[in-house]
Design a protein around this motif. Structure first.
Motif, PDB file in Angstrom:
ATOM      1  N   MET A  53       0.832  -1.518   0.103  1.00 42.85           N
ATOM      2  CA  MET A  53       0.550  -0.272  -0.114  1.00 42.85           C
ATOM      3  C   MET A  53       1.034   0.922  -0.011  1.00 42.85           C
ATOM      4  O   MET A  53       0.351   2.335  -0.763  1.00 42.85           O
ATOM      5  CB  MET A  53      -0.543  -0.036   1.428  1.00 42.85           C
ATOM      6  N   SER A  54       1.894   1.267   0.680  1.00 38.67           N
ATOM      7  CA  SER A  54       3.421   2.441   0.433  1.00 38.67           C
ATOM      8  C   SER A  54       3.221   2.445  -1.063  1.00 38.67           C
ATOM      9  O   SER A  54       3.903   3.677  -1.481  1.00 38.67           O
ATOM     10  CB  SER A  54       4.811   2.085   1.617  1.00 38.67           C
ATOM     11  N   MET A  55       3.629   1.302  -1.583  1.00 35.80           N
ATOM     12  CA  MET A  55       4.070   1.811  -2.886  1.00 35.80           C
ATOM     13  C   MET A  55       2.740   2.150  -4.309  1.00 35.80           C
ATOM     14  O   MET A  55       3.115   2.479  -4.818  1.00 35.80           O
ATOM     15  CB  MET A  55       4.319   0.177  -3.636  1.00 35.80           C
ATOM     16  N   MET A  56       2.149   2.489  -3.896  1.00 34.46           N
ATOM     17  CA  MET A  56       0.183   2.969  -3.797  1.00 34.46           C
ATOM     18  C   MET A  56       0.643   4.269  -3.832  1.00 34.46           C
ATOM     19  O   MET A  56      -0.137   5.054  -4.749  1.00 34.46           O
ATOM     20  CB  MET A  56      -1.214   2.569  -3.257  1.00 34.46           C
ATOM     21  N   ILE A  57       1.700   5.263  -2.963  1.00 33.43           N
ATOM     22  CA  ILE A  57       1.036   6.847  -2.581  1.00 33.43           C
ATOM     23  C   ILE A  57       2.339   7.179  -3.551  1.00 33.43           C
ATOM     24  O   ILE A  57       3.312   6.771  -3.962  1.00 33.43           O
ATOM     25  CB  ILE A  57       1.843   6.722  -1.231  1.00 33.43           C
ATOM     26  N   PRO A  58       2.423   8.519  -4.587  1.00 33.01           N
ATOM     27  CA  PRO A  58       3.178   8.655  -5.411  1.00 33.01           C
ATOM     28  C   PRO A  58       4.523   9.106  -3.866  1.00 33.01           C
ATOM     29  O   PRO A  58       4.714   9.404  -3.386  1.00 33.01           O
ATOM     30  CB  PRO A  58       2.636  10.508  -5.382  1.00 33.01           C
ATOM     31  N   ASN A  59       5.762   9.349  -4.765  1.00 30.45           N
ATOM     32  CA  ASN A  59       7.245   9.672  -4.119  1.00 30.45           C
ATOM     33  C   ASN A  59       7.055  10.606  -3.356  1.00 30.45           C
ATOM     34  O   ASN A  59       7.610  10.874  -2.402  1.00 30.45           O
ATOM     35  CB  ASN A  59       7.983   9.135  -5.403  1.00 30.45           C
ATOM     36  N   LEU A  60       6.673  11.577  -3.872  1.00 28.55           N
ATOM     37  CA  LEU A  60       6.412  12.907  -3.622  1.00 28.55           C
ATOM     38  C   LEU A  60       5.897  13.302  -2.330  1.00 28.55           C
ATOM     39  O   LEU A  60       5.937  14.254  -1.051  1.00 28.55           O
ATOM     40  CB  LEU A  60       6.097  14.363  -4.567  1.00 28.55           C
ATOM     41  N   ILE A  61       4.896  11.837  -1.922  1.00 28.51           N
ATOM     42  CA  ILE A  61       4.537  12.210  -0.325  1.00 28.51           C
ATOM     43  C   ILE A  61       5.305  11.203   0.563  1.00 28.51           C
ATOM     44  O   ILE A  61       5.889  10.320   0.339  1.00 28.51           O
ATOM     45  CB  ILE A  61       3.174  11.064  -0.285  1.00 28.51           C
ATOM     46  N   PRO A  62       5.790  12.209   1.388  1.00 28.16           N
ATOM     47  CA  PRO A  62       6.674  11.424   2.323  1.00 28.16           C
ATOM     48  C   PRO A  62       5.865  10.593   3.642  1.00 28.16           C
ATOM     49  O   PRO A  62       4.975  10.646   3.370  1.00 28.16           O
ATOM     50  CB  PRO A  62       7.755  12.550   3.570  1.00 28.16           C
ATOM     51  N   TYR A  63       7.230   9.823   4.204  1.00 25.55           N
ATOM     52  CA  TYR A  63       6.349   9.100   5.931  1.00 25.55           C
ATOM     53  C   TYR A  63       4.810   8.189   4.983  1.00 25.55           C
ATOM     54  O   TYR A  63       3.960   7.756   5.456  1.00 25.55           O
ATOM     55  CB  TYR A  63       5.989  10.268   7.146  1.00 25.55           C
ATOM     56  N   LYS A  64       5.636   7.308   3.833  1.00 23.70           N
ATOM     57  CA  LYS A  64       4.320   6.572   3.148  1.00 23.70           C
ATOM     58  C   LYS A  64       4.141   5.688   4.431  1.00 23.70           C
ATOM     59  O   LYS A  64       2.621   5.588   4.554  1.00 23.70           O
ATOM     60  CB  LYS A  64       5.087   6.151   1.828  1.00 23.70           C
ATOM     61  N   GLU A  65       5.104   4.760   5.032  1.00 20.85           N
ATOM     62  CA  GLU A  65       4.177   4.043   5.325  1.00 20.85           C
ATOM     63  C   GLU A  65       3.317   4.579   6.891  1.00 20.85           C
ATOM     64  O   GLU A  65       2.398   3.242   7.172  1.00 20.85           O
ATOM     65  CB  GLU A  65       5.710   2.909   6.382  1.00 20.85           C
ATOM     66  N   SER A  66       3.368   5.407   7.452  1.00 17.73           N
ATOM     67  CA  SER A  66       2.857   6.217   8.805  1.00 17.73           C
ATOM     68  C   SER A  66       1.393   6.493   8.204  1.00 17.73           C
ATOM     69  O   SER A  66       0.520   6.236   8.346  1.00 17.73           O
ATOM     70  CB  SER A  66       3.838   7.414   9.119  1.00 17.73           C
ATOM     71  N   ILE A  97     -15.259  12.062   0.843  1.00 18.80           N
ATOM     72  CA  ILE A  97     -14.627  12.755   1.213  1.00 18.80           C
ATOM     73  C   ILE A  97     -12.961  11.653   0.820  1.00 18.80           C
ATOM     74  O   ILE A  97     -12.032  11.788  -0.207  1.00 18.80           O
ATOM     75  CB  ILE A  97     -14.678  14.011   1.875  1.00 18.80           C
ATOM     76  N   PHE A  98     -13.160  10.980   1.774  1.00 18.63           N
ATOM     77  CA  PHE A  98     -12.105   9.688   1.517  1.00 18.63           C
ATOM     78  C   PHE A  98     -11.759   9.534   0.450  1.00 18.63           C
ATOM     79  O   PHE A  98     -11.061   9.583  -0.229  1.00 18.63           O
ATOM     80  CB  PHE A  98     -11.649   9.212   3.547  1.00 18.63           C
ATOM     81  N   LEU A  99     -13.270   8.612   0.364  1.00 19.78           N
ATOM     82  CA  LEU A  99     -12.867   7.730  -1.073  1.00 19.78           C
ATOM     83  C   LEU A  99     -12.629   8.718  -2.467  1.00 19.78           C
ATOM     84  O   LEU A  99     -12.195   8.108  -3.167  1.00 19.78           O
ATOM     85  CB  LEU A  99     -14.396   7.261  -0.805  1.00 19.78           C
ATOM     86  N   LEU A 100     -12.977   9.800  -2.538  1.00 16.61           N
ATOM     87  CA  LEU A 100     -13.147  10.828  -3.111  1.00 16.61           C
ATOM     88  C   LEU A 100     -11.179  10.715  -3.534  1.00 16.61           C
ATOM     89  O   LEU A 100     -10.311  11.137  -4.600  1.00 16.61           O
ATOM     90  CB  LEU A 100     -14.015  12.127  -3.242  1.00 16.61           C
ATOM     91  N   LEU A 101     -10.661  10.918  -2.273  1.00  9.47           N
ATOM     92  CA  LEU A 101      -9.166  11.694  -2.540  1.00  9.47           C
ATOM     93  C   LEU A 101      -8.260  10.540  -2.502  1.00  9.47           C
ATOM     94  O   LEU A 101      -7.736  10.715  -2.786  1.00  9.47           O
ATOM     95  CB  LEU A 101      -8.850  11.941  -0.957  1.00  9.47           C
ATOM     96  N   MET A 102      -9.150   9.165  -1.886  1.00  5.63           N
ATOM     97  CA  MET A 102      -8.137   7.804  -2.490  1.00  5.63           C
ATOM     98  C   MET A 102      -8.387   7.262  -3.719  1.00  5.63           C
ATOM     99  O   MET A 102      -7.088   6.873  -4.399  1.00  5.63           O
ATOM    100  CB  MET A 102      -8.608   6.612  -1.675  1.00  5.63           C
ATOM    101  N   LEU A 103      -8.808   7.890  -4.658  1.00  8.50           N
ATOM    102  CA  LEU A 103      -9.038   7.462  -6.167  1.00  8.50           C
ATOM    103  C   LEU A 103      -7.993   8.149  -6.840  1.00  8.50           C
ATOM    104  O   LEU A 103      -6.763   7.189  -7.846  1.00  8.50           O
ATOM    105  CB  LEU A 103     -10.284   8.020  -6.466  1.00  8.50           C
ATOM    106  N   PRO A 104      -7.076   9.139  -6.902  1.00 13.51           N
ATOM    107  CA  PRO A 104      -5.325   9.394  -6.963  1.00 13.51           C
ATOM    108  C   PRO A 104      -4.631   7.639  -7.209  1.00 13.51           C
ATOM    109  O   PRO A 104      -3.944   7.556  -7.539  1.00 13.51           O
ATOM    110  CB  PRO A 104      -5.277  10.515  -6.742  1.00 13.51           C
ATOM    111  N   ALA A 105      -4.707   7.602  -5.612  1.00 13.81           N
ATOM    112  CA  ALA A 105      -4.081   6.470  -5.300  1.00 13.81           C
ATOM    113  C   ALA A 105      -3.703   5.304  -5.877  1.00 13.81           C
ATOM    114  O   ALA A 105      -3.617   4.890  -6.661  1.00 13.81           O
ATOM    115  CB  ALA A 105      -3.812   6.750  -3.849  1.00 13.81           C
ATOM    116  N   ASN A 106      -5.354   4.874  -5.904  1.00 15.33           N
ATOM    117  CA  ASN A 106      -5.661   4.387  -7.112  1.00 15.33           C
ATOM    118  C   ASN A 106      -5.742   3.981  -7.952  1.00 15.33           C
ATOM    119  O   ASN A 106      -5.057   3.199  -9.243  1.00 15.33           O
ATOM    120  CB  ASN A 106      -7.219   3.807  -6.836  1.00 15.33           C
TER     121      ASN A 106
END
Length: 150
Positions: A53-66, A97-106
């Motif tokens: 799931m950390s790999m789903m987050i773009p590299n520009l975002i720090p502290y992925k596992e947290s 709102i959370f579900l909408l914000l998670m769409l870019p990660a998907n």
């Protein structure tokens, strides 16, 4: 696919259990219970598949596992909030709102072929979005219909 199966099967079970307990069908409560169960199910994935799931987050975002842990805890809080009448409205809007914000990660994960369960880059790719985007829309509509619109 698994979250959809959990959602629908939990809904059917909750519907019949509430029928036995209350002697009537309570579709809205059954739907909120099912969404809450599904959220706890997906939250467990945040702790079981943290690397992927950390790999789903773009590299520009720090502290992925947290961030992955935090969103897992957040999903559990939203699951609880949907079941407390006093908080279900705010929990529902927050969850939408959370579900909408998670769409870019998907979308990012699909473009990069992330397989979050294995923690590899051999996932389904863009074809995954043909299922995931309608599923995300279903979750949003589900939450809205059983917690806000009522």
């Amino acid at each position: 696919m698994k979250p959809l199966i959990v959602l629908l099967s939990s809904f059917i079970i909750a519907l019949f259990v509430l029928k036995i307990i209350k002697n009537e069908y309570d579709f809205l409560l059954s739907a909120r219970i099912a969404m809450s169960i599904m959220l706890v199910f997906t939250a467990i994935g945040h702790f079981a598949f943290t690397k992927g799931m950390s790999m789903m987050i773009p590299n520009l975002i720090p502290y992925k596992e947290s961030f992955v842990y935090l969103t897992g805890v957040f999903e559990i809080f939203m699951a609880i909030g949907l079941l407390i009448p006093r908080f279900k409205y705010i929990a529902a809007w927050t969850l939408i709102i959370f579900l909408l914000l998670m769409l870019p990660a998907n979308i990012y994960a699909s473009i990069n072929h992330v397989n979050y369960q294995k923690g590899t880059f051999d996932g389904h790719g863009l074809s995954y979005l043909w299922f995931r985007i309608p599923l995300q829309i279903l979750f949003i509509i589900w939450v809205y219909m059983c917690s806000i619109r009522m």
